[in-house]
Design an enzyme around this catalytic site. Structure first.
Site, PDB file in Angstrom:
ATOM      1  N   GLY A 118       0.394   5.816   0.743  1.00 19.92           N
ATOM      2  CA  GLY A 118      -0.453   6.951   1.088  1.00 19.92           C
ATOM      3  C   GLY A 118       0.350   8.217   1.122  1.00 19.92           C
ATOM      4  O   GLY A 118       1.533   8.241   0.751  1.00 19.92           O
ATOM      5  N   GLY A 119      -0.289   9.309   1.567  1.00 18.61           N
ATOM      6  CA  GLY A 119       0.420  10.574   1.642  1.00 18.61           C
ATOM      7  C   GLY A 119       1.575  10.526   2.611  1.00 18.61           C
ATOM      8  O   GLY A 119       2.551  11.242   2.480  1.00 18.61           O
ATOM      9  N   TYR A 120       1.466   9.653   3.624  1.00 20.02           N
ATOM     10  CA  TYR A 120       2.527   9.502   4.636  1.00 20.02           C
ATOM     11  C   TYR A 120       3.736   8.794   4.064  1.00 20.02           C
ATOM     12  O   TYR A 120       4.872   9.111   4.375  1.00 20.02           O
ATOM     13  CB  TYR A 120       1.939   8.724   5.816  1.00 20.02           C
ATOM     14  CG  TYR A 120       2.899   8.437   6.947  1.00 20.02           C
ATOM     15  CD1 TYR A 120       3.632   7.253   6.983  1.00 20.02           C
ATOM     16  CD2 TYR A 120       3.054   9.329   7.997  1.00 20.02           C
ATOM     17  CE1 TYR A 120       4.497   6.978   8.033  1.00 20.02           C
ATOM     18  CE2 TYR A 120       3.914   9.056   9.048  1.00 20.02           C
ATOM     19  CZ  TYR A 120       4.631   7.887   9.053  1.00 20.02           C
ATOM     20  OH  TYR A 120       5.482   7.618  10.092  1.00 20.02           O
ATOM     21  N   GLY A 121       3.503   7.785   3.226  1.00 16.99           N
ATOM     22  CA  GLY A 121       4.599   7.003   2.674  1.00 16.99           C
ATOM     23  C   GLY A 121       4.096   5.677   2.145  1.00 16.99           C
ATOM     24  O   GLY A 121       2.934   5.549   1.753  1.00 16.99           O
ATOM     25  N   ASP A 134      -9.948  10.711   8.974  1.00 20.05           N
ATOM     26  CA  ASP A 134      -9.809  10.142   7.630  1.00 20.05           C
ATOM     27  C   ASP A 134     -10.380   8.725   7.573  1.00 20.05           C
ATOM     28  O   ASP A 134      -9.737   7.801   7.092  1.00 20.05           O
ATOM     29  CB  ASP A 134      -8.348  10.158   7.185  1.00 20.05           C
ATOM     30  CG  ASP A 134      -8.188   9.965   5.675  1.00 20.05           C
ATOM     31  OD1 ASP A 134      -9.176  10.174   4.938  1.00 20.05           O
ATOM     32  OD2 ASP A 134      -7.090   9.612   5.227  1.00 20.05           O
ATOM     33  N   LYS A 159       5.167   0.743   7.890  1.00 20.13           N
ATOM     34  CA  LYS A 159       4.805   2.006   7.244  1.00 20.13           C
ATOM     35  C   LYS A 159       6.021   2.920   7.298  1.00 20.13           C
ATOM     36  O   LYS A 159       6.469   3.329   8.378  1.00 20.13           O
ATOM     37  CB  LYS A 159       3.616   2.658   7.926  1.00 20.13           C
ATOM     38  CG  LYS A 159       3.181   3.961   7.267  1.00 20.13           C
ATOM     39  CD  LYS A 159       2.106   4.658   8.060  1.00 20.13           C
ATOM     40  CE  LYS A 159       0.785   3.951   7.967  1.00 20.13           C
ATOM     41  NZ  LYS A 159      -0.302   4.721   8.620  1.00 20.13           N
ATOM     42  N   GLY A 165       0.826  -1.202   0.000  1.00 18.07           N
ATOM     43  CA  GLY A 165       0.000   0.000   0.000  1.00 18.07           C
ATOM     44  C   GLY A 165       0.855   1.244   0.000  1.00 18.07           C
ATOM     45  O   GLY A 165       2.060   1.194   0.208  1.00 18.07           O
ATOM     46  N   VAL A 183       3.690   1.311   2.529  1.00 17.37           N
ATOM     47  CA  VAL A 183       3.494   0.242   3.503  1.00 17.37           C
ATOM     48  C   VAL A 183       4.014  -1.054   2.895  1.00 17.37           C
ATOM     49  O   VAL A 183       3.680  -1.396   1.759  1.00 17.37           O
ATOM     50  CB  VAL A 183       2.010   0.090   3.886  1.00 17.37           C
ATOM     51  CG1 VAL A 183       1.845  -0.999   4.940  1.00 17.37           C
ATOM     52  CG2 VAL A 183       1.452   1.413   4.406  1.00 17.37           C
TER      53      VAL A 183
END
Length: 933
Positions: free
Chosen positions: A613-616, A728, A632, A611, A618
């Site tokens: 996301g905006g964070y980074g 979210d 993550k 996966g 996974v």
């Protein structure tokens, strides 16, 4: 006036000769004085006549004496120094400034509009900070600006139309922000714009057809915006110099445009849209390396012209409705060099046969899973290509600089020296310059075939040999290619670069003076380290930058005939704070080393990525004790400060609930922030209820998942200490374990609930910047920026509607909440129930729909609390006659052997087939929430 952390100071550089300083610049620098600090440590002596002064981690350059008799600042660079605070408006008074570089710090606040007064400015580089607010209209006054980089910040608001006045600009990098509004058609008048990167924002509207007038444009990258319902303008075929067109996940509709007229096109990414029709059959450019058309609504066959693309590396067509025969000539017509590869991903289509021999070379990865052809027993070896991985997997490159051939006595005692693998002399050792380097928008998918070309490109302009440059490692990060380079001196120069050579090389990288290469695309300099042996204070020689590129040089004018330099010094402990390791002792939470997590994920191999996301990203990892975990890993622009990261870990460690994903541990080594969670083997809810999923869930299973999700949110609101608003909630943030137990994820990026104010009162909301995913956002929160527990309830209600209908929150521009409300009012609610729910109790469904609609009420006061939601779901579950339990996993899958209920209120799908709305847009269509890359 802004304030940088620790009272940082930056003042004018000048000599003590009889040179006066422009009083306006002195005033400006005195104003900036209290905003910056000397992170360089001991600056000791320098050549006072040097017009460009660089000490330790600092550089601030002045021009020679001009005709007005003054010495002017023309370059300020403070890159990667972990500076915080805000930019002072007085910087706009530095009227001769050419380069202003504050990249990769922690600067907050807005961009001062006064920067627009610096008419001489050519490079404005503010990437990788925490800047917010909108882009000032005044920046459009910078008529000499060549490069504007404000990517990886929190900038919001529209792109100013005044940017049409930037007639000298070649590079606009606005990506990875929260910029909204339309893409201004006015930008089409920019005569020499070559790179436009606006991906990962909140843009809407349509793509301007006028952009076909940008005849110098080579890279147009607009991924992850919301041009809902818009088409790709047919006029884009008129872009004669286009190298890369990337419009991934932009909610685009219509046909795939004919791009065969673009002579140098290398890279096309139109994936994760809603494009329809067939793929144009005209022959594309022979330079094509990458074609991404996956996750659309395309039909028809694969064009025969795809068999005649000599440089093709990636053909991604998965998750469409393509049919017919797969032409084996795509891989058989290709001549592979030893380091070339080809990945062909055709999963989840309708292909029934293969023309030609199914025997691709070892250079080819072929993925056919989810096609009827996989059931064709007459095709020999077909099963090898019907798994998820295909035949081959490409990994990131890591150098292996072996020293086995060198006798042990040849290795110098000083650990700063390293073996130079490409040196003409055997067992030559030298001290390298280490460079962190990232290609922001390359036009290829696989690097090794172009590795030598890259070495040649970099070293030619540095006036060095390719033997001097080693790519120590490279890895793909969300469409960008990150590298660590080592630059070695030649044998004739000895075992280390001299000071002037280090400064020369640094100057080339930091001034962006490399000749443009659109195939490799624009680059980012992440760090520049020259550690020279035999010197004090960590190996930094006099006048050389160390550890990072820049810092601050301090001085000011005392009188019109004399300039005196004032220097501040800091304690030695601050010299090491950037490399310090984040460490904290928490019961039940393990501190991992980078090496442990790298080994667990095969060094963050793309094959282990599950996966992003905006964070980074996974990754699935297997620890040394065989525990399977999810890792993550924060990307560069998402790194928090040390304090914030520790706070998040402490917060997560206190969250323990059956319906929340558990934190296992973390890694906080220098330059890395990773969180380790329990691994959820059944992925996320969105994948299960997607129309194209080959699995389905019974109504009872969906109800259990809804209840588990609500219980997790209830815990966050009422039992977590302190309470948390998730902010979210969405189907892709609800994960399922091996027993399909729902667990809410990503609450570590949430917002703490309000606390008592000074009068002892408890506010009912938190005022905050709007964050979340379109379609799930509480309209009241969007309007007022006031986040409440009812904001989470709204998002949860949208998830319930997804569970009932299988649809996405926004489909073809239609809002799911609005469409369900309309169907409910018309008494046609059963017409939009997920067609894969063949059996369900009608009274339970009606009650579940009523609950979901009440959760999604426009006014928060009419929404139930999380506690009320849990209680209502428990009552509905008691009403169901399936009586499933979470351990009965197989009975939760639609189409299992469990007998249907005989209850009189049970509805089968064909009972209500006459209620289906003819021609309705409510039918499910894939428009997934693809997170930024």
């Amino acid at each position: 006036m802004g304030m940088f952390s620790d009272g940082v100071m930056l003042l004018l550089c000048a000599s003590c000769c009889c040179i006066t300083t422009d009083p306006a610049e002195v005033l400006a620098l005195w104003s900036v004085k209290s905003n910056l600090i000397d992170l360089a440590g001991d600056l000791n002596s320098w050549d006072e006549g040097d017009p460009c002064i660089s000490k330790w981690n600092g550089v601030l350059c002045c021009s020679n004496v001009e005709t007005d008799g003054y010495l002017h600042v023309y370059q300020i660079q403070l890159l990667n120094m972990n500076l915080s605070g805000t930019l002072a408006p007085e910087v706009g008074q530095l009227s001769r400034l050419v380069i202003l570089d504050f990249m990769w710090n922690q600067i907050t606040g807005s961009i001062p509009k006064e920067i627009g007064n610096i008419s001489s400015l050519k490079l404005l580089l503010l990437s990788g900070n925490k800047l917010s607010g909108s882009l000032p209209d005044e920046l459009g006054q910078l008529s000499k600006l060549d490069r504007l980089q404000v990517d990886n910040n929190n900038i919001s608001g529209p792109i100013p139309k005044s940017f049409a006045n930037l007639r000298s600009v070649k590079h606009l990098h606005l990506n990875n922000n929260s910029i909204s509004g339309h893409l201004p058609a006015e930008l089409a008048v920019l005569p020499i714009l070559v790179h436009l990167l606006v991906d990962n924002n909140n843009l809407s509207g349509t793509l301007p057809p006028e952009f076909s007038n940008l005849i110098e444009m080579s890279i147009l990258q607009l991924d992850n915006n919301q041009f809902i319902g818009g088409e790709i303008p047919k006029s884009y075929w008129k872009l004669p110099n286009l190298i890369k067109l990337s419009l991934r996940n932009c909610s685009l509709v219509g046909p795939v445009p004919d791009l065969s007229w673009i002579p140098h096109l290398c890279f096309i990414d139109l994936s994760w849209n809603q494009l329809m029709g067939s793929i144009p059959s005209n022959t594309l450019s022979n330079n094509i390396t990458t074609i991404h058309l996956s996750h659309n609504n395309l039909n028809g066959s694969i064009p025969g012209s795809f068999s005649d693309l000599p440089l093709l590396q990636m053909l991604s067509l998965q998750n469409n409705s393509l049919n017919g025969t797969i032409p084996a000539s795509i891989w058989h017509n290709k001549s592979f060099s030893s380091n070339a590869t080809l990945t062909i991903d055709l999963r989840n289509n309708l292909f029934t046969n293969i023309s030609g021999d199914l025997n691709p070379s070892e250079n080819v990865t072929l993925r056919l899973q989810g096609n009827p052809v996989c059931s064709n027993a007459n095709i020999w070896n077909i099963h090898h290509f019907c798994g998820s991985d295909g035949q081959r997997n490409v990994t990131s490159g890591v150098s292996t600089n072996s020293t086995a051939a060198c006798p042990i006595q040849a290795y110098p005692l000083d650990n700063y020296y390293e073996y130079v693998p490409a040196a003409p002399e055997v067992c030559f050792y030298a001290a390298p310059i280490r460079i962190g380097y990232r290609l922001k928008s390359p036009s290829f998918s696989y690097f090794p075939p172009y590795q030598y070309n890259f070495l040649f490109y970099v070293t030619t302009y540095l006036n060095l040999s390719t033997n001097n440059l080693v790519i120590d490692s490279h890895a793909w990060e969300e469409g960008r290619l990150k590298m660590y380079l080592k630059l070695f001196p030649t044998i004739s120069e000895g075992h280390q670069f001299n000071d002037s050579e280090v400064l020369r090389i640094r100057g080339i990288f930091t001034s962006w003076s490399f000749p443009r290469n659109d195939f490799f695309g624009p680059y980012e300099l992440l760090n520049f380290t020259s550690v020279l042996p035999g010197t004090d204070k960590g190996g930094i020689s006099k006048g050389v930058l160390a550890a990072t590129l820049v810092g601050a040089v301090v001085g000011t004018a005392i009188a019109s005939t004399m300039v005196t330099l004032l220097i501040l010094r800091r304690n030695d402990k601050n010299q090491h704070r950037l490399s310090s390791k984040i460490s904290i002792k928490i019961d039940g939470v393990k501190e991992f080393t980078y090496e442990e997590l790298a080994l667990a994920t095969d060094y963050f191999n793309s094959s282990t990525q599950v996966g992003r996301g905006g964070y980074g990203e996974v990754y699935r990892g297997i620890l040394s004790d065989n525990t399977v975990v999810a890792v993550k890993r924060a990307k560069e622009g998402s790194l928090q400060g040390k304090k914030e990261f520790l706070t998040e870990i402490q917060l997560l460690s206190r969250l323990h609930h059956r319906n929340l994903v558990s934190l296992v541990g973390y890694c906080g080594e220098a330059g890395e922030q990773m969180l380790v969670y329990e691994f959820m083997s059944n992925g996320n809810l969105r994948d299960w209820i997607s129309e194209k999923s080959q699995r389905s869930l019974t109504f009872g299973a969906r109800l259990q998942i809804a209840l588990g999700s609500a219980k997790g949110i209830l815990y966050l609101h009422t039992e977590a200490n302190p309470p948390i608003f998730h902010r979210d909630i969405k189907a892709s943030n609800i994960l399922l374990d091996a027993n399909l137990t729902a667990k809410v994820a990503d609450f570590g990026l949430s917002h703490l609930a309000p606390v008592l104010d000074g009068k002892g009162n408890l506010p009912d909301h938190v005022s905050t910047i709007v964050k979340g995913t379109p379609g799930y956002l509480d309209p009241e929160y969007l309007l007022t920026h006031q986040l409440t527990d009812k904001s989470d309830v709204y998002s949860l209600g949208v998830v319930f509607l997804e569970l009932l209908t299988g649809m996405h929150p926004i489909t073809h521009g239609k809002n799911l909440v609005r469409e369900v409300n309309m169907a409910h009012q018309l008494g046609m609610i059963f017409s939009i129930i997920d067609k894969r729910l063949e059996v369900y109790p009608s009274d339970c469904v009606e009650r579940f729909i009523s609950l979901a609609i009440s959760c999604c009420h426009d006014q928060p006061e009419y929404r139930p609390s999380a506690l009320d939601v849990v209680r209502e779901l428990e009552k509905i579950l008691q009403m169901t006659s399936e009586g499933i339990t979470m351990s009965q996993t197989t009975s939760m899958l639609s189409g299992s052997s469990s007998p249907p209920s005989s209850s009189s209120n049970t509805i089968t799908r064909n009972t209500h087939s006459s209620l289906d709305i003819s021609g309705s847009d409510l039918t499910t269509s894939i428009m997934p929430n693809v997170l930024p890359r």
